[in-house]
Each structure stands twice: as C-alpha cells, then as structure tokens.
Design a protein around this motif. Structure first.
Motif, PDB file in Angstrom:
ATOM      1  N   THR A 152     -13.458  30.683  35.821  1.00  0.00           N
ATOM      2  CA  THR A 152     -14.161  31.962  35.716  1.00  0.00           C
ATOM      3  C   THR A 152     -15.647  31.722  35.492  1.00  0.00           C
ATOM      4  OG1 THR A 152     -13.767  32.086  33.322  1.00  0.00           O
ATOM      5  CG2 THR A 152     -12.146  33.145  34.753  1.00  0.00           C
ATOM      6  N   SER A 153     -16.430  32.687  35.959  1.00  0.00           N
ATOM      7  CA  SER A 153     -17.872  32.646  35.724  1.00  0.00           C
ATOM      8  C   SER A 153     -18.372  34.076  35.526  1.00  0.00           C
ATOM      9  CB  SER A 153     -18.598  31.987  36.906  1.00  0.00           C
ATOM     10  OG  SER A 153     -18.327  32.696  38.108  1.00  0.00           O
ATOM     11  N   ALA A 154     -19.335  34.238  34.618  1.00  0.00           N
ATOM     12  CA  ALA A 154     -19.861  35.566  34.306  1.00  0.00           C
ATOM     13  C   ALA A 154     -20.615  36.144  35.495  1.00  0.00           C
ATOM     14  CB  ALA A 154     -20.769  35.493  33.088  1.00  0.00           C
ATOM     15  N   VAL A 155     -20.431  37.452  35.713  1.00  0.00           N
ATOM     16  CA  VAL A 155     -21.141  38.152  36.794  1.00  0.00           C
ATOM     17  C   VAL A 155     -21.761  39.422  36.250  1.00  0.00           C
ATOM     18  CG1 VAL A 155     -19.720  37.241  38.674  1.00  0.00           C
ATOM     19  CG2 VAL A 155     -18.974  39.293  37.465  1.00  0.00           C
ATOM     20  N   GLU A 156     -22.854  39.849  36.861  1.00  0.00           N
ATOM     21  CA  GLU A 156     -23.523  41.080  36.441  1.00  0.00           C
ATOM     22  C   GLU A 156     -23.197  42.190  37.434  1.00  0.00           C
ATOM     23  OE1 GLU A 156     -27.680  40.432  35.873  1.00  0.00           O
ATOM     24  OE2 GLU A 156     -27.389  38.870  34.362  1.00  0.00           O
ATOM     25  N   ASP A 163     -10.559  40.644  37.991  1.00  0.00           N
ATOM     26  CA  ASP A 163     -11.598  40.084  37.122  1.00  0.00           C
ATOM     27  C   ASP A 163     -11.056  39.886  35.718  1.00  0.00           C
ATOM     28  OD1 ASP A 163     -13.502  40.040  39.090  1.00  0.00           O
ATOM     29  OD2 ASP A 163     -14.406  41.970  38.544  1.00  0.00           O
ATOM     30  N   VAL A 164     -11.724  38.997  34.967  1.00  0.00           N
ATOM     31  CA  VAL A 164     -11.433  38.822  33.544  1.00  0.00           C
ATOM     32  C   VAL A 164     -12.537  39.529  32.763  1.00  0.00           C
ATOM     33  CG1 VAL A 164     -11.191  37.188  31.646  1.00  0.00           C
ATOM     34  CG2 VAL A 164     -10.259  36.626  33.905  1.00  0.00           C
ATOM     35  N   VAL A 232     -12.483  50.972  23.965  1.00  0.00           N
ATOM     36  CA  VAL A 232     -12.667  49.631  24.501  1.00  0.00           C
ATOM     37  C   VAL A 232     -14.125  49.445  24.896  1.00  0.00           C
ATOM     38  CG1 VAL A 232     -11.930  50.417  26.801  1.00  0.00           C
ATOM     39  CG2 VAL A 232     -11.952  47.979  26.282  1.00  0.00           C
ATOM     40  N   LYS A 233     -14.706  48.317  24.480  1.00  0.00           N
ATOM     41  CA  LYS A 233     -16.084  47.968  24.841  1.00  0.00           C
ATOM     42  C   LYS A 233     -16.062  46.643  25.592  1.00  0.00           C
ATOM     43  CE  LYS A 233     -20.695  46.918  23.043  1.00  0.00           C
ATOM     44  NZ  LYS A 233     -21.560  46.771  21.843  1.00  0.00           N
ATOM     45  N   VAL A 234     -16.656  46.631  26.776  1.00  0.00           N
ATOM     46  CA  VAL A 234     -16.716  45.420  27.600  1.00  0.00           C
ATOM     47  C   VAL A 234     -17.966  44.636  27.220  1.00  0.00           C
ATOM     48  CG1 VAL A 234     -16.895  44.493  29.933  1.00  0.00           C
ATOM     49  CG2 VAL A 234     -15.466  46.512  29.504  1.00  0.00           C
ATOM     50  N   SER A 235     -17.773  43.384  26.788  1.00  0.00           N
ATOM     51  CA  SER A 235     -18.924  42.547  26.442  1.00  0.00           C
ATOM     52  C   SER A 235     -19.279  41.589  27.569  1.00  0.00           C
ATOM     53  CB  SER A 235     -18.656  41.758  25.156  1.00  0.00           C
ATOM     54  OG  SER A 235     -17.522  40.939  25.302  1.00  0.00           O
ATOM     55  N   GLU A 236     -18.309  41.327  28.472  1.00  0.00           N
ATOM     56  CA  GLU A 236     -18.605  40.410  29.575  1.00  0.00           C
ATOM     57  C   GLU A 236     -17.614  40.623  30.705  1.00  0.00           C
ATOM     58  OE1 GLU A 236     -19.981  35.750  29.989  1.00  0.00           O
ATOM     59  OE2 GLU A 236     -18.275  36.205  28.696  1.00  0.00           O
ATOM     60  N   VAL A 237     -18.112  40.516  31.924  1.00  0.00           N
ATOM     61  CA  VAL A 237     -17.258  40.557  33.112  1.00  0.00           C
ATOM     62  C   VAL A 237     -17.295  39.184  33.765  1.00  0.00           C
ATOM     63  CG1 VAL A 237     -16.845  41.620  35.368  1.00  0.00           C
ATOM     64  CG2 VAL A 237     -17.741  43.014  33.484  1.00  0.00           C
ATOM     65  N   GLU A 239     -15.747  36.650  36.916  1.00  0.00           N
ATOM     66  CA  GLU A 239     -15.071  36.582  38.208  1.00  0.00           C
ATOM     67  C   GLU A 239     -14.230  35.318  38.285  1.00  0.00           C
ATOM     68  OE1 GLU A 239     -16.820  37.854  42.348  1.00  0.00           O
ATOM     69  OE2 GLU A 239     -17.362  35.759  41.964  1.00  0.00           O
ATOM     70  N   ARG A 240     -13.003  35.462  38.749  1.00  0.00           N
ATOM     71  CA  ARG A 240     -12.106  34.311  38.856  1.00  0.00           C
ATOM     72  C   ARG A 240     -12.316  33.644  40.214  1.00  0.00           C
ATOM     73  NH1 ARG A 240      -7.093  34.757  39.062  1.00  0.00           N
ATOM     74  NH2 ARG A 240      -6.402  33.209  37.559  1.00  0.00           N
ATOM     75  N   GLU A 241     -12.366  32.329  40.208  1.00  0.00           N
ATOM     76  CA  GLU A 241     -12.549  31.558  41.439  1.00  0.00           C
ATOM     77  C   GLU A 241     -11.373  30.599  41.603  1.00  0.00           C
ATOM     78  OE1 GLU A 241     -16.307  29.620  41.243  1.00  0.00           O
ATOM     79  OE2 GLU A 241     -17.432  31.489  40.951  1.00  0.00           O
ATOM     80  N   LEU A 242     -10.712  30.701  42.728  1.00  0.00           N
ATOM     81  CA  LEU A 242      -9.564  29.842  43.001  1.00  0.00           C
ATOM     82  C   LEU A 242     -10.010  28.576  43.720  1.00  0.00           C
ATOM     83  CD1 LEU A 242      -7.007  32.502  44.285  1.00  0.00           C
ATOM     84  CD2 LEU A 242      -7.072  31.441  42.031  1.00  0.00           C
ATOM     85  N   PRO A 243      -9.386  27.443  43.393  1.00  0.00           N
ATOM     86  CA  PRO A 243      -9.748  26.201  44.084  1.00  0.00           C
ATOM     87  C   PRO A 243      -9.270  26.238  45.540  1.00  0.00           C
ATOM     88  CG  PRO A 243      -7.843  25.837  42.681  1.00  0.00           C
ATOM     89  CD  PRO A 243      -8.341  27.219  42.364  1.00  0.00           C
ATOM     90  N   ALA A 244      -9.942  25.519  46.390  1.00  0.00           N
ATOM     91  CA  ALA A 244      -9.533  25.443  47.795  1.00  0.00           C
ATOM     92  C   ALA A 244      -8.180  24.763  47.900  1.00  0.00           C
ATOM     93  CB  ALA A 244     -10.577  24.668  48.594  1.00  0.00           C
ATOM     94  N   LEU A 245      -7.378  25.221  48.838  1.00  0.00           N
ATOM     95  CA  LEU A 245      -6.034  24.665  49.017  1.00  0.00           C
ATOM     96  C   LEU A 245      -6.148  23.479  49.981  1.00  0.00           C
ATOM     97  CD1 LEU A 245      -3.203  25.290  47.992  1.00  0.00           C
ATOM     98  CD2 LEU A 245      -2.814  26.661  50.032  1.00  0.00           C
ATOM     99  N   ASP A 246      -6.386  22.278  49.411  1.00  0.00           N
ATOM    100  CA  ASP A 246      -6.588  21.091  50.239  1.00  0.00           C
ATOM    101  C   ASP A 246      -6.045  19.863  49.510  1.00  0.00           C
ATOM    102  OD1 ASP A 246      -8.427  20.700  48.208  1.00  0.00           O
ATOM    103  OD2 ASP A 246     -10.171  21.183  49.457  1.00  0.00           O
TER     104      ASP A 246
END
Length: 465
Positions: A152-156, A163-164, A232-237, A239-246
């Motif tokens: 996961t990585s934070a997104v604006e 999403d997480v 509910v208060k969102v402090s961070e959004v 994005e989930r990133e999946l590894p390449a299937l290789d």
C-alpha cells in the motif's frame, strides 16, 4: 438384592429393586459416623457418641434417611449391571416400601439405548460431484496469493472500493459515547466487510481529514447487538498495489522458480482440496442413507435435554461472542423462531441417531481403537481447538473425556466400513475409489457428525458411570 425389569417403551424401563435390611448396615454405620463427626453432645467426646444417643437426640429417622441416600446410588448401579441395561441419563427413583428393620423396595425409571437392527448397507449408492479444476479456478487461486503480497501507498484522492483507509471511530448509543466505543488508527479495506455494516458506504468518497456518520448494529463490546450511531474520520487513504504475476513473484511467494511451476502446484493443491471435499461429501451422503435405512427409537428425555443443551450453548456462548440476540440472529438466518426450533430438533435427532447407529456398528463389527489412532485423533482435535496437543491432552484427561475421544475414533472407523461397502459414483457416472483419498478424511467427517451429538453422548456416558 433382587431386581426386575419392566419395559415401558422401546427406550424406557422401570427397575424394581428389593434390598434386605442387612445390606443397609454399611450405609447405616457410615451415617452414624457422619452424624458423629458433625454434632456435639454434652458428656461425650466428638466422634464417640453412642448410636442410641444419636437416635434419642436426632431421631432414628434422620439416620435411616442419611443411610438410604448414601446406599441408593450403589444399589441402583448394581441393579443396572445385574440386568445388563445400557442406561442413558439420570433415573427417576421412588422408594415404594421401607420400615426400620425390613427390606427396602424402590423403583427407578430410566431411559435406555434402544435395540437397533443394522440393515444390509452393502446396497447403498450415492452420487457426488465430479472433481474438476478449471483454468479459472487456478487463476483465482493465484489472484488470492497476489492479494496476500499486496503493498500500500498513501494517495491524495477520495477513497474507493479496494482502497485501505486509516480511520478513527466513535460509537454512540442513545446519544452517549460508549467507553469502549472509541478506536483510533484502524486500517480497513473498503469492500472487505470485516468491520461494521454501513462503513463501506460511509467512507467511500471521503479524503484524508473528512468525517461521516452512519448507523450500524454493534457486533461486540458492552453494547453488542444494539443500534449505534458511528462517527468515522479518515486520516489516510492508501492504494493497494498488486505484484506482477511473473517468475519473480513465484520466487517471492513460493519455493518455485517459475510462474508455470507455481501454477501447476496451485492446480495440484486445488485437486487435493476437491478430492477431500468429495470424500467428505460421500461419507455424509452414505451416513444419511444408512440413517434412512435404520429404525431408531429416540428417548424423549434425551432429545429434550439435547435440544436444551444446544439452545443454551447458542444463547450463552455463541450469541455473546457474535454480538447477537435472538431477534438479530433470526433476521440474519431469515427464519422464524418456530422454523429454527424445528431445524434444531431435526439436527438433534440426526445427531442422536448417528451416535446410536455407529456405536451399534462398532459392536457388530468388533472394532477397536489403538493408541496410535487415538493419538492422531487427539492431534486433529487439538488443531481445531487452537490448543497444542499437550494442552488438549491434559484438558481431556483432567475432564475425564478420554472415553469420549475413543468413541469418536471408533465411530469414525464404523463409518469408514459402511463407506467402503457402498457404491459411490460421481456426476460423470465414474466410480469413485475413496481408498486412495486422504486417510484422515473418514475420521474427520465422522468427527463432524458425532460432534453434533456430543452433549447427549457426554451425558449418557457420565450418567451411566
């Protein structure tokens, strides 16, 4: 001592027992000693009060009552053993005749295991689903594996499904914030359904710093089962990133060097899982067929006790853990209370029949349980309970449950005998050979069926003892 048996119905008898007065003497002596140790009489040392003084001061009747209460269980057990009855539950005892110095007469009405005639089960035929692993099944399995290695990585931006979000929660009931209704820094994947009903809709579209409120029924805590307003208060959004299937992913997620090797292993694992499911399904269907063929009278009191035990466990153990009430539980199940009670009774009847039939098969087939089989079963049960084998074994021994585990293993072997004799075909018309399947499957399937009858079995065994 004399005893006679009168059959009241196929599952209940009346024992009539006659005990000569002299056989009460050990219990009379014990009664005098017990009273001696409990009372004080001026002029006599404690424990040295003569019997005649005890009779004068406390009454001969009190001594006789104490003696009879002490002796009845022993005489009842002797009568049961003498008449070779296989009793279930506690007896209803009635003293019909007794005078000081004369014989004691009493009756004991008690449920017994019904006589069961095991039918010819060699003609049982059942059909199960054919084993088929599609390319789609394999790819789905690989996608699930990829999901476990997601980063996961934070997104604006506003949060979307998948999403997480990192959120702070505050639950209120009737306008008051609950002491245990506050949680901070909770990570939640939108769409997973693993937190509170209504949160997905509330947080979708929110960005970091945004708040929302939604209504939800609490699943745990001090207000479990109650309707609450949740802020509910969102402090961070994130994005989930999946590894390449290789091939690189295959090396990361497994012991294989290439994706094709991982894909082949996934197919093999799925086939093994479906083989296990097929074997379990076959055993369940064979058991259902055997129950259908076999006439079994059900003791009314045993059935009543079994239903009460299952209901008690649901209300006092499962409901609190799940944060449910009868109303919310029935709503979730989509049933009325009458419909649920009817299903519960049917399950209890099946559980009792299963145990009676398989126990009779154990006797008929002269099946026994060795130490290795018992140990393997104990290890399986320990794993399902979340305990180590040593911890589970200690709990079993301390609880006097070893005979119950032996019974479970024996019933598993009895079920395997019937399955072996039955004809099992798949939906493609092919004969299914279960002899090559996981040898643990028959035992585990039998464990599931006997587990449903466990409370009745535990009562029966302990009461008989």
């Amino acid at each position: 001592m004399k005893s006679a048996v009168e059959t009241l119905n196929p599952t209940r008898v009346r024992l009539t027992v006659e005990v000569p007065f002299e056989e009460l003497k050990p219990s009379l002596d014990a009664a005098y000693k017990k009273i001696n140790d409990q009372v004080t009489v001026p002029g006599f040392r404690k424990g040295k009060i003569p019997a005649r003084v005890i009779d004068q001061r406390f009454g001969r009747g009190a001594v006789l009552e104490e003696a009879i209460n002490d002796a009845l269980p022993k005489f009842y057990t002797e009568a049961v053993n003498e008449t070779e009855l296989n009793v279930l539950g506690q007896p209803d005892v009635d003293i019909t005749e007794f005078d000081d110095g004369n014989e004691l007469k009493f009756t004991a009405e008690v449920d017994i295991r019904p006589a069961i005639e095991i039918p010819d089960y060699s003609g049982i035929e059942v059909t199960v689903d054919a084993i088929e692993v599609t390319d789609e099944d394999v790819e789905k399995s690989l996608e699930q594996l990829r999901d476990r290695f997601a980063t996961t990585s934070a997104v604006e931006r506003a949060a979307a499904e998948g999403d997480v979000v990192v959120v702070d929660l505050e639950a209120s009931v009737d306008g008051e914030v609950l002491g245990d209704g506050i949680a901070e820094g909770v990570s939640y994947t939108i769409g997973s359904g693993q937190l509170l009903d209504g949160i997905d809709e509330a947080v979708t579209g929110l960005s970091a710093g945004d708040t929302a409120t939604f209504a939800s029924q609490l699943k745990g805590g001090s207000a479990a089962g109650k309707d609450a307003e949740v802020k509910v208060k969102v402090s961070e959004v994130q994005e989930r990133e999946l590894p390449a299937l290789d091939d690189e992913f295959a090396q990361l997620a497994s012991e294989f060097d290439t994706l094709e090797e991982l894909r082949a292993d996934s197919r093999k694992r799925l086939e093994s899982m479906k083989q296990y499911d097929q074997a379990t399904s076959a055993q369940e269907k064979v058991l259902d067929a055997l129950i259908e063929l076999t006439e079994v009278a059900i003791p009314e009191k045993l059935l009543k006790d079994e239903i009460e035990t299952r209901t008690h466990n649901l209300e006092h153990h499962q409901f609190p853990q799940m944060g449910l009430t009868w109303e919310s539980f029935l709503e979730r199940e989509g049933k009325t209370r009458e419909e649920y009670d009817a299903e519960l009774e049917a399950q209890a009847v099946k559980g009792i029949k299963t145990q009676f039939i398989l126990d009779e098969l154990v006797t008929k087939e002269k099946l026994s349980v060795n130490q290795e089989e018992l140990t393997e079963h104990l290890v399986r049960r320990a794993a399902s309970s979340g305990m180590s084998p040593d911890q589970f074994a200690q709990a079993v021994v301390e609880g006097g449950q070893v005979p119950l585990l032996v019974g479970e293993v024996a019933r598993g072997k009895a079920l395997a005998v019937v399955v072996e004799a039955a004809k099992v075909t798949d939906s493609n018309g092919e004969v299914v050979d279960l002899s090559d399947e996981d040898e643990d499957a028959p035992a585990e399937a039998a464990e599931e069926t006997t587990e449903a009858a466990a409370p009745a079995d535990a009562d029966a065994e302990s009461d008989k003892a």
